[in-house]
Design an enzyme around this catalytic site. Structure first.
Site, PDB file in Angstrom:
ATOM      1  N   ALA A  15       0.470  -1.229   0.355  1.00 24.59           N
ATOM      2  CA  ALA A  15       0.221   0.077   0.403  1.00 24.59           C
ATOM      3  C   ALA A  15       0.739   1.279   0.405  1.00 24.59           C
ATOM      4  O   ALA A  15       0.221   2.638   0.037  1.00 24.59           O
ATOM      5  CB  ALA A  15      -1.379  -0.172   1.251  1.00 24.59           C
ATOM      6  N   THR A  75       5.781 -12.498  14.306  1.00 24.90           N
ATOM      7  CA  THR A  75       6.723 -11.601  15.452  1.00 24.90           C
ATOM      8  C   THR A  75       6.785 -12.910  16.747  1.00 24.90           C
ATOM      9  O   THR A  75       5.560 -13.984  17.326  1.00 24.90           O
ATOM     10  CB  THR A  75       6.210 -10.915  15.704  1.00 24.90           C
ATOM     11  OG1 THR A  75       7.699 -10.088  17.301  1.00 24.90           O
ATOM     12  CG2 THR A  75       5.019 -10.881  16.315  1.00 24.90           C
ATOM     13  N   ASP A  76       8.203 -12.796  17.263  1.00 31.53           N
ATOM     14  CA  ASP A  76       8.477 -13.357  18.426  1.00 31.53           C
ATOM     15  C   ASP A  76       7.541 -12.704  19.914  1.00 31.53           C
ATOM     16  O   ASP A  76       7.046 -13.147  20.698  1.00 31.53           O
ATOM     17  CB  ASP A  76       9.901 -13.514  20.019  1.00 31.53           C
ATOM     18  CG  ASP A  76       9.916 -12.359  19.234  1.00 31.53           C
ATOM     19  OD1 ASP A  76       9.192 -10.975  18.814  1.00 31.53           O
ATOM     20  OD2 ASP A  76      11.110 -12.345  19.727  1.00 31.53           O
ATOM     21  N   GLU A  77       6.882 -11.695  19.403  1.00 26.76           N
ATOM     22  CA  GLU A  77       6.066 -10.513  20.132  1.00 26.76           C
ATOM     23  C   GLU A  77       4.438 -11.103  20.837  1.00 26.76           C
ATOM     24  O   GLU A  77       4.186 -10.805  21.542  1.00 26.76           O
ATOM     25  CB  GLU A  77       5.872  -8.959  20.211  1.00 26.76           C
ATOM     26  CG  GLU A  77       7.356  -8.380  19.567  1.00 26.76           C
ATOM     27  CD  GLU A  77       8.055  -7.336  19.719  1.00 26.76           C
ATOM     28  OE1 GLU A  77       6.502  -6.178  20.080  1.00 26.76           O
ATOM     29  OE2 GLU A  77       8.065  -6.191  19.473  1.00 26.76           O
ATOM     30  N   TYR A 115       0.195  -3.908  19.143  1.00 31.37           N
ATOM     31  CA  TYR A 115       0.719  -4.504  17.783  1.00 31.37           C
ATOM     32  C   TYR A 115       0.970  -5.961  17.331  1.00 31.37           C
ATOM     33  O   TYR A 115       0.202  -6.874  17.306  1.00 31.37           O
ATOM     34  CB  TYR A 115       1.948  -3.714  17.814  1.00 31.37           C
ATOM     35  CG  TYR A 115       2.871  -4.177  16.749  1.00 31.37           C
ATOM     36  CD1 TYR A 115       2.867  -4.865  15.440  1.00 31.37           C
ATOM     37  CD2 TYR A 115       4.285  -5.583  17.363  1.00 31.37           C
ATOM     38  CE1 TYR A 115       3.913  -5.528  14.550  1.00 31.37           C
ATOM     39  CE2 TYR A 115       5.083  -6.620  16.476  1.00 31.37           C
ATOM     40  CZ  TYR A 115       5.160  -6.321  14.896  1.00 31.37           C
ATOM     41  OH  TYR A 115       5.185  -7.314  15.029  1.00 31.37           O
ATOM     42  N   LYS A 163      -0.568  -8.978  15.387  1.00 37.71           N
ATOM     43  CA  LYS A 163      -0.217  -9.550  14.912  1.00 37.71           C
ATOM     44  C   LYS A 163      -0.604 -11.370  15.609  1.00 37.71           C
ATOM     45  O   LYS A 163      -0.541 -12.082  14.906  1.00 37.71           O
ATOM     46  CB  LYS A 163       1.466 -10.530  15.543  1.00 37.71           C
ATOM     47  CG  LYS A 163       1.685  -8.074  14.502  1.00 37.71           C
ATOM     48  CD  LYS A 163       2.019  -8.314  13.194  1.00 37.71           C
ATOM     49  CE  LYS A 163       2.975 -10.236  12.434  1.00 37.71           C
ATOM     50  NZ  LYS A 163       3.002  -9.871  11.236  1.00 37.71           N
ATOM     51  N   ASN A 223      14.830  -7.821  13.914  1.00 41.39           N
ATOM     52  CA  ASN A 223      15.551  -7.179  12.723  1.00 41.39           C
ATOM     53  C   ASN A 223      16.153  -6.268  13.014  1.00 41.39           C
ATOM     54  O   ASN A 223      16.136  -5.665  12.563  1.00 41.39           O
ATOM     55  CB  ASN A 223      15.138  -7.726  11.559  1.00 41.39           C
ATOM     56  CG  ASN A 223      14.332  -9.492  10.983  1.00 41.39           C
ATOM     57  OD1 ASN A 223      14.294  -9.569   9.569  1.00 41.39           O
ATOM     58  ND2 ASN A 223      14.155 -10.096  12.553  1.00 41.39           N
TER      59      ASN A 223
END
Ligand code: NAD
Ligand code: DAU
Length: 351
Positions: A36, A132-134, A157, A161, A187
């Site tokens: 986008a 994500t690991d979150e 966030y 996810k 990352n």
């Protein structure tokens, strides 16, 4: 028949590296990059592959379900590598709904479109969700996230996810959709938007601006060189077992303050500044609300099953990252003007 892959979010940080890798390494594939072009998407990142015969750009917003379905009906993709997302935790605290719309609904729109077109014929198909690991929440001083760790997201966030991951798994269990999920740690590397810690610190040191460290700087993150993540994504896309989850990490845990100090020292050396000069810019500012204490990943499954492990030591990766940002000062200048500047002033004004 060519193999058509839809990569979403390819104009973003990790996405541009994934697109470049697949376009170059697999000339027999047709690569479609859907993005986008939000504040985080930058097509300049892909200037070096934009004329490749197997590369196609689609300017589209995943929130627009009708267009996503139409796109799938037109191209009948064989695979999806889904990276598009709102990705910054601090922005999710300011505006959670944007994260629900893109990360949750956007993912469900993609799943819906894939199922509508694939029907029940999943031969040769795969839907790969890059997560994500979150989603696992926050660790204390010890322990690691494994693929069995229960989801316990704590920011808007990570909740968005986690929700997207749940829908991906639900499509697998309910409709037999051939899905794979990976959950990766922090990352770093070229083309990362300078709202994230490492490029923000590099940019501030360059301009001798104060370096904001949240709280007391003792929060721990596990850092992974972005191209090592791309290598993992390639292996998972091609060899991952459908329905499975793979954790990806850098085996490089650091306290934020230690990472920032290391960046200061490396930048002083690189810029020929007196030792210690940049450390004097460090400021401890108001903490992030709900700030997760520590993330750490157990990578034994992906190592054992897919032969992957991180290859780039953190000091080497940080040196390469610093070199890239200094060699690409114009890129940095262009992305730090405009909307990012406004966000920066608003976010750090009262810390
Ligand atoms: P990024 O913010 O740099 O890029 C996101 C991209 O998605 C941008 O190009 C943006 O334009 C696009 N996008 C946003 N909303 C969209 C929408 N509604 N429709 C279509 N495109 C849209 O993100 P990143 O850091 O490259 O992360 C990519 C993915 O990897 C995300 O799903 C993120 O959750 C995940 N991830 C990131 C990290 C990390 O450390 N950066 C670690 C683990 C997982
Ligand atoms: O763990 C994977 C996640 O890593 C990804 O899913 C996210 O998309 C990505 O943004 C990243 O999330 P973090 O919140 O860990 O990254 P960030 O760079 O925002 O912050 C890293 C750490 O540094 C975190 O503990 C907060 C702290 N920080 C961050 C900023 C921007 C500071 O101390 N000061 C800052 O100015």
């Amino acid at each position: 028949m060519s193999h058509k892959i839809l990569i979403t979010g390819g104009a973003g940080f990790i996405g541009n590296h994934v697109v470049r890798h697949f376009v170059r390494r697999y000339p027999q594939y047709e690569i479609y990059n859907l993005d986008a072009l939000t504040y985080a998407g930058n097509l300049e990142n892909l200037a070096d592959v934009e004329n490749a015969p197997n590369y196609h750009f689609i300017h589209m917003d995943l929130r627009d379900m009708a267009r996503v379905v139409e796109l799938f009906e037109t191209h009948r993709f064989d695979g999806v590598i889904h990276l598009a997302a709102e990705s910054h935790v601090d922005r999710s605290i300011e505006d959670p709904l944007a994260f629900v719309h893109t990360n949750v609904l956007g993912t469900v729109h993609l799943l819906y479109a894939a199922r509508k077109v694939w029907g029940d014929d999943y031969e040769g198909k795969r839907f790969y969700q890059v997560s994500t690991d979150e989603v696992y929440g926050s660790l204390g001083e010890t322990g690691y996230f494994t693929e069995e760790t229960p989801y316990a997201p704590r920011s808007p966030y990570s909740a968005s996810k986690a929700s997207a991951d749940h829908f991906v798994r639900a499509y697998h269990h309910t409709y037999g959709m051939p899905v794979i999920i990976s959950n990766c740690s922090n990352n770093y590397g070229p083309y990362q938007f300078p709202e994230k810690l490492i490029p923000l610190v590099i940019n501030n040191i360059l301009h001798r601006r104060e370096i904001p460290v949240y709280g007391d700087g003792s929060n721990v993150r596990d850092w992974l060189w972005v191209l090592d993540h791309v290598d993992a994504i390639d292996r998972i896309y091609h060899h991952g077992v459908l329905g499975e989850t793979y954790n990806i990490g850098g085996n490089a845990e650091m306290k934020n303050v230690e990472l920032v100090q290391l960046l200061c020292d490396l930048m002083d050396q690189r810029l020929g500044r007196p030792a210690g000069e940049s450390r004097s810019l460090i400021r401890f500012v108001k903490d992030r609300p709900g700030h997760d204490k520590r993330y750490a990943i157990d990578i034994s499954k992906i190592k054992r099953e897919l032969g992957w492990q991180p290859r780039t030591p953190i000091d080497e990766g940080l040196r390469r990252t610093i070199d890239w940002y200094l060699d690409n000062a114009e890129w940095l200048q262009r992305v730090t003007s405009g909307e990012y500047r406004e966000y920066y002033e608003r976010h750090y004004a009262h810390r």
